[in-house]
Write a protein that holds these residues in place. Structure first.
Motif, PDB file in Angstrom:
ATOM      1  N   VAL A 196      -7.338   2.400  -1.282  1.00  0.00           N
ATOM      2  CA  VAL A 196      -6.905   1.246  -2.063  1.00  0.00           C
ATOM      3  C   VAL A 196      -8.072   0.274  -2.208  1.00  0.00           C
ATOM      4  N   GLU A 197      -8.424  -0.059  -3.439  1.00  0.00           N
ATOM      5  CA  GLU A 197      -9.468  -1.049  -3.703  1.00  0.00           C
ATOM      6  C   GLU A 197      -8.894  -2.445  -3.467  1.00  0.00           C
ATOM      7  N   VAL A 198      -9.639  -3.304  -2.776  1.00  0.00           N
ATOM      8  CA  VAL A 198      -9.183  -4.653  -2.446  1.00  0.00           C
ATOM      9  C   VAL A 198      -9.959  -5.680  -3.259  1.00  0.00           C
ATOM     10  N   ARG A 199      -9.213  -6.622  -3.858  1.00  0.00           N
ATOM     11  CA  ARG A 199      -9.825  -7.741  -4.570  1.00  0.00           C
ATOM     12  C   ARG A 199      -9.187  -9.018  -4.034  1.00  0.00           C
ATOM     13  N   ALA A 200      -9.905  -9.763  -3.218  1.00  0.00           N
ATOM     14  CA  ALA A 200      -9.410 -11.006  -2.619  1.00  0.00           C
ATOM     15  C   ALA A 200     -10.049 -12.184  -3.351  1.00  0.00           C
ATOM     16  N   LEU A 201      -9.207 -13.003  -3.995  1.00  0.00           N
ATOM     17  CA  LEU A 201      -9.686 -14.089  -4.849  1.00  0.00           C
ATOM     18  C   LEU A 201      -8.860 -15.355  -4.640  1.00  0.00           C
ATOM     19  N   GLN A 202      -9.369 -16.468  -5.127  1.00  0.00           N
ATOM     20  CA  GLN A 202      -8.580 -17.689  -5.187  1.00  0.00           C
ATOM     21  C   GLN A 202      -7.327 -17.351  -6.000  1.00  0.00           C
ATOM     22  N   ALA A 211       0.834  -1.206   0.000  1.00  0.00           N
ATOM     23  CA  ALA A 211       0.000   0.000   0.000  1.00  0.00           C
ATOM     24  C   ALA A 211       0.867   1.254   0.000  1.00  0.00           C
ATOM     25  N   ASP A 212       1.990   1.211   0.713  1.00  0.00           N
ATOM     26  CA  ASP A 212       2.899   2.354   0.753  1.00  0.00           C
ATOM     27  C   ASP A 212       3.549   2.642  -0.594  1.00  0.00           C
ATOM     28  N   ALA A 213       3.493   1.680  -1.514  1.00  0.00           N
ATOM     29  CA  ALA A 213       4.010   1.903  -2.868  1.00  0.00           C
ATOM     30  C   ALA A 213       3.065   2.782  -3.675  1.00  0.00           C
ATOM     31  N   GLY A 214       1.895   3.096  -3.099  1.00  0.00           N
ATOM     32  CA  GLY A 214       0.956   4.003  -3.757  1.00  0.00           C
ATOM     33  C   GLY A 214       0.017   3.339  -4.737  1.00  0.00           C
ATOM     34  N   VAL A 215      -0.268   2.043  -4.541  1.00  0.00           N
ATOM     35  CA  VAL A 215      -1.156   1.347  -5.479  1.00  0.00           C
ATOM     36  C   VAL A 215      -2.601   1.819  -5.315  1.00  0.00           C
ATOM     37  N   ALA A 272      -7.770 -20.967   1.503  1.00  0.00           N
ATOM     38  CA  ALA A 272      -7.681 -21.168   2.955  1.00  0.00           C
ATOM     39  C   ALA A 272      -7.273 -19.900   3.701  1.00  0.00           C
ATOM     40  N   LEU A 273      -6.598 -18.988   3.007  1.00  0.00           N
ATOM     41  CA  LEU A 273      -6.130 -17.752   3.638  1.00  0.00           C
ATOM     42  C   LEU A 273      -7.276 -16.749   3.719  1.00  0.00           C
ATOM     43  N   ARG A 274      -7.490 -16.238   4.891  1.00  0.00           N
ATOM     44  CA  ARG A 274      -8.572 -15.265   5.086  1.00  0.00           C
ATOM     45  C   ARG A 274      -8.058 -13.836   4.966  1.00  0.00           C
ATOM     46  N   VAL A 275      -8.996 -12.939   4.699  1.00  0.00           N
ATOM     47  CA  VAL A 275      -8.706 -11.502   4.685  1.00  0.00           C
ATOM     48  C   VAL A 275      -9.669 -10.862   5.669  1.00  0.00           C
ATOM     49  N   PRO A 276      -9.192 -10.548   6.880  1.00  0.00           N
ATOM     50  CA  PRO A 276     -10.075  -9.968   7.886  1.00  0.00           C
ATOM     51  C   PRO A 276     -10.670  -8.631   7.443  1.00  0.00           C
ATOM     52  N   THR A 277     -11.839  -8.361   7.927  1.00  0.00           N
ATOM     53  CA  THR A 277     -12.512  -7.094   7.622  1.00  0.00           C
ATOM     54  C   THR A 277     -11.643  -5.909   8.015  1.00  0.00           C
ATOM     55  N   ALA A 278     -10.944  -6.007   9.145  1.00  0.00           N
ATOM     56  CA  ALA A 278     -10.101  -4.892   9.607  1.00  0.00           C
ATOM     57  C   ALA A 278      -9.017  -4.556   8.592  1.00  0.00           C
ATOM     58  N   THR A 279      -8.441  -5.570   7.951  1.00  0.00           N
ATOM     59  CA  THR A 279      -7.402  -5.335   6.940  1.00  0.00           C
ATOM     60  C   THR A 279      -7.995  -4.672   5.708  1.00  0.00           C
ATOM     61  N   ALA A 280      -9.120  -5.196   5.239  1.00  0.00           N
ATOM     62  CA  ALA A 280      -9.778  -4.613   4.065  1.00  0.00           C
ATOM     63  C   ALA A 280     -10.205  -3.169   4.331  1.00  0.00           C
ATOM     64  N   GLU A 281     -10.737  -2.903   5.521  1.00  0.00           N
ATOM     65  CA  GLU A 281     -11.154  -1.536   5.863  1.00  0.00           C
ATOM     66  C   GLU A 281      -9.963  -0.596   5.947  1.00  0.00           C
ATOM     67  N   TRP A 282      -8.849  -1.065   6.486  1.00  0.00           N
ATOM     68  CA  TRP A 282      -7.640  -0.238   6.571  1.00  0.00           C
ATOM     69  C   TRP A 282      -7.200   0.188   5.170  1.00  0.00           C
ATOM     70  N   LEU A 283      -7.222  -0.754   4.226  1.00  0.00           N
ATOM     71  CA  LEU A 283      -6.841  -0.437   2.845  1.00  0.00           C
ATOM     72  C   LEU A 283      -7.840   0.533   2.212  1.00  0.00           C
ATOM     73  N   THR A 284      -9.115   0.295   2.429  1.00  0.00           N
ATOM     74  CA  THR A 284     -10.152   1.160   1.866  1.00  0.00           C
ATOM     75  C   THR A 284     -10.016   2.593   2.378  1.00  0.00           C
ATOM     76  N   ASN A 329      -2.269   0.900 -11.788  1.00  0.00           N
ATOM     77  CA  ASN A 329      -1.370   1.047 -10.632  1.00  0.00           C
ATOM     78  C   ASN A 329      -1.778  -0.005  -9.615  1.00  0.00           C
ATOM     79  N   VAL A 330      -1.313  -1.244  -9.836  1.00  0.00           N
ATOM     80  CA  VAL A 330      -1.801  -2.389  -9.088  1.00  0.00           C
ATOM     81  C   VAL A 330      -0.663  -3.069  -8.334  1.00  0.00           C
ATOM     82  N   GLY A 331      -1.004  -3.592  -7.159  1.00  0.00           N
ATOM     83  CA  GLY A 331      -0.075  -4.391  -6.368  1.00  0.00           C
ATOM     84  C   GLY A 331      -0.754  -5.701  -6.018  1.00  0.00           C
ATOM     85  N   GLY A 332       0.019  -6.625  -5.452  1.00  0.00           N
ATOM     86  CA  GLY A 332      -0.568  -7.899  -5.090  1.00  0.00           C
ATOM     87  C   GLY A 332       0.182  -8.617  -4.003  1.00  0.00           C
TER      88      GLY A 332
END
Length: 194
Positions: free
Chosen positions: A162-168, A130-134, A146-158, A185-188
């Motif tokens: 930063v738009e979040v896309r969590a996928l298989q 995120a600090d890279a400015g994506v 199997a890896l989760r993305v907690p709401t707190a992490t997604a909200e922090w990015l939002t 301007n995308v990161g992953g």
């Protein structure tokens, strides 16, 4: 200066003829900075062509993530993905899990932040990218999600814009590469096993 401009035009034309748009974008930015933004190229500031004093700040061209106001280099594409192994274009060593951002990539070592499948991706995991400015962060949740993305992490990015896309992970890599090819301007962050 004229020679630099001719080199710039020839190389850019060659890349565009070969339809290598990501490389053309990267190369054109690099050559533009080299020939037109170098300290000695600005004749209005240095009319004699003298180099500026050593105290003059020089542009930072490190490939580590830094907050940027605009994208200067493209996001590297993921070249291959299989169980427990990923490769990034331009990087010789494979990764198990990786982080990518405009202009760079590195291994994503969960031990650095104590990350586990549950509760999942932490703010400390995504902060570097995120600090890279994506503008968009694609998260590969694993081959079996199997890896989760907690709401707190997604909200922090939002909150940081930063738009979040969590996928298989296979879908995440496809989405990330699609965006990278379009010049977004995308990161992953990608998890390549379960």
């Amino acid at each position: 200066m004229k020679d630099g401009f001719e080199v710039f035009c020839v190389v850019l034309s060659f890349c565009l003829e070969k339809s290598d748009f990501p490389f053309a974008f990267y190369l054109s930015n690099f050559l533009f900075e080299l020939f037109f933004l170098s300290p000695t190229s600005c004749l209005s500031c240095h009319p004699t062509g003298d180099t500026p004093p050593e105290s003059t700040p020089v542009r930072n061209r490190l490939q580590s993530p830094q907050r940027r106001s605009h994208m200067t280099t493209p996001s590297p594409e993921i070249a291959s993905l299989s169980w427990g192994r990923m490769t990034v274009k331009g990087v010789s060593a494979p990764y198990k899990d990786c982080k990518v951002w405009p202009g760079g990539s590195r291994a994503w070592d969960w031990r650095e932040t104590g990350t586990q499948h549950r509760p999942g991706v932490q703010v400390a995991d995504v902060q570097e990218v995120a600090d890279a400015g994506v503008d968009v962060l694609v998260i590969g949740r694993g081959m079996e999600t199997a890896l989760r993305v907690p709401t707190a992490t997604a909200e922090w990015l939002t909150r940081r814009g930063v738009e979040v896309r969590a996928l298989q992970t296979e879908d995440a890599v496809a989405e990330y590469n699609r965006l990278a090819r379009r010049g977004a301007n995308v990161g992953g962050l990608f998890h390549s096993t379960c």
